[in-house]
Design a protein around this motif. Structure first.
Motif, PDB file in Angstrom:
ATOM      1  N   ASP A 133      16.945 -14.276   7.721  1.00 33.57           N
ATOM      2  CA  ASP A 133      16.602 -13.479   8.896  1.00 33.57           C
ATOM      3  C   ASP A 133      15.194 -12.906   8.750  1.00 33.57           C
ATOM      4  N   VAL A 134      14.612 -12.535   9.886  1.00 31.93           N
ATOM      5  CA  VAL A 134      13.332 -11.827   9.876  1.00 31.93           C
ATOM      6  C   VAL A 134      13.641 -10.340   9.984  1.00 31.93           C
ATOM      7  N   VAL A 135      13.101  -9.545   9.069  1.00 34.07           N
ATOM      8  CA  VAL A 135      13.298  -8.102   9.050  1.00 34.07           C
ATOM      9  C   VAL A 135      12.101  -7.462   9.734  1.00 34.07           C
ATOM     10  N   THR A 136      12.353  -6.698  10.789  1.00 31.52           N
ATOM     11  CA  THR A 136      11.286  -5.958  11.472  1.00 31.52           C
ATOM     12  C   THR A 136      11.450  -4.488  11.119  1.00 31.52           C
ATOM     13  N   THR A 137      10.378  -3.888  10.620  1.00 27.87           N
ATOM     14  CA  THR A 137      10.401  -2.484  10.218  1.00 27.87           C
ATOM     15  C   THR A 137       9.397  -1.720  11.055  1.00 27.87           C
ATOM     16  N   GLY A 155       1.926   8.243  16.091  1.00 28.94           N
ATOM     17  CA  GLY A 155       1.642   6.828  15.965  1.00 28.94           C
ATOM     18  C   GLY A 155       2.862   6.030  15.571  1.00 28.94           C
ATOM     19  N   ARG A 156       2.724   4.714  15.718  1.00 28.17           N
ATOM     20  CA  ARG A 156       3.806   3.785  15.401  1.00 28.17           C
ATOM     21  C   ARG A 156       3.193   2.577  14.714  1.00 28.17           C
ATOM     22  N   ALA A 157       3.832   2.111  13.653  1.00 30.71           N
ATOM     23  CA  ALA A 157       3.398   0.906  12.934  1.00 30.71           C
ATOM     24  C   ALA A 157       4.588  -0.021  12.801  1.00 30.71           C
ATOM     25  N   LEU A 158       4.348  -1.316  13.028  1.00 29.29           N
ATOM     26  CA  LEU A 158       5.421  -2.300  13.077  1.00 29.29           C
ATOM     27  C   LEU A 158       5.005  -3.545  12.306  1.00 29.29           C
ATOM     28  N   THR A 159       5.913  -4.058  11.463  1.00 30.86           N
ATOM     29  CA  THR A 159       5.649  -5.299  10.742  1.00 30.86           C
ATOM     30  C   THR A 159       6.935  -6.094  10.591  1.00 30.86           C
ATOM     31  N   SER A 160       6.812  -7.401  10.374  1.00 31.17           N
ATOM     32  CA  SER A 160       7.969  -8.279  10.190  1.00 31.17           C
ATOM     33  C   SER A 160       7.756  -9.155   8.962  1.00 31.17           C
ATOM     34  N   ALA A 161       8.847  -9.444   8.261  1.00 22.55           N
ATOM     35  CA  ALA A 161       8.799 -10.316   7.086  1.00 22.55           C
ATOM     36  C   ALA A 161      10.164 -10.957   6.910  1.00 22.55           C
ATOM     37  N   LYS A 162      10.197 -12.110   6.246  1.00 21.06           N
ATOM     38  CA  LYS A 162      11.479 -12.780   5.995  1.00 21.06           C
ATOM     39  C   LYS A 162      12.301 -11.976   5.004  1.00 21.06           C
ATOM     40  N   GLU A 163      13.587 -11.868   5.292  1.00 23.19           N
ATOM     41  CA  GLU A 163      14.506 -11.155   4.419  1.00 23.19           C
ATOM     42  C   GLU A 163      14.476 -11.763   3.021  1.00 23.19           C
ATOM     43  N   GLY A 164      14.456 -10.889   2.012  1.00 24.14           N
ATOM     44  CA  GLY A 164      14.458 -11.359   0.632  1.00 24.14           C
ATOM     45  C   GLY A 164      13.072 -11.560   0.045  1.00 24.14           C
TER      46      GLY A 164
END
Length: 196
Positions: A133-137, A155-164
């Motif tokens: 899955d892709v994890v969005t934080t 403010g707001r900061a957003l990033t996504s990365a593959k789980e694990g």
């Protein structure tokens, strides 16, 4: 000479394997005409924050560290000229089709020709399993004056990365998001930027 070149190549490959590709961070900030450039601040949890955990503390600590770099000094909860309300959301999105439903496939083929005939059977086994899955934080911070609860910066900061992957781990994500959000404080109001 050959041994030195080989040793150097091994070191370069090892360092490349250790390097972690950190995904970009999307940042949006808003502030008043004259945001504070220092003072005492306490770090508190945003009301309605859905993630009350040890993981949240990792993000709160990263925010506190970046606010100190921006000129603020941390004070005890309930004290200080300002309060920094911190919110955290993590969501998971599947990527690609689930390949674990039919891991084995069988194919049969045959042919005839002037030199005879033949029959063949092939078996394919998919060992890749389900895609990660892709994890969005998303990290949100709102800086308010304690005296009148007036918001002076947010403010707001957003990033996504593959789980694990290392980039999806809380320690790395917290540091990256907090640095992208608060770095260059106060930043341009009302503009969304990408920090790499």
């Amino acid at each position: 000479m050959m041994k030195q070149s080989l040793a150097a190549a091994i070191i370069v490959i090892a360092l490349a394997a250790c390097a972690t590709a950190v995904p970009p961070v999307e940042v949006t900030r808003f502030h008043t005409a004259n945001p504070p450039m220092g003072g005492t601040v306490s770090i508190e949890e945003m009301i309605g924050n859905p993630d009350i955990s040890l993981e949240f503390r990792t993000y709160a600590a990263a925010v506190a560290q970046e606010l100190q770099r921006a000129g603020f000094s941390e004070s005890a909860q309930g004290k200080g000229e300002y309060v920094a309300l911190v919110g955290l959301r993590r969501s998971f999105r599947p990527t690609g089709p689930d390949r674990s439903g039919n891991p084995v496939s069988v194919g049969v083929g045959g042919s005839t020709g002037s030199f005879g005939s033949g029959l063949g059977v092939g078996i394919g086994i998919n060992l890749s399993g389900k895609p990660k899955d892709v994890v969005t934080t998303e990290l949100s911070v709102q800086l308010r004056r304690r005296g009148d609860s007036q918001a002076v910066w947010e403010g707001r900061a957003l990033t996504s990365a593959k789980e694990g992957t290392p980039a999806a781990q809380p320690n790395m994500a917290a540091a990256k998001l907090a640095a992208a959000l608060i770095g260059g404080y106060p930043g341009e109001s009302g503009r969304t930027i990408t920090v790499r």
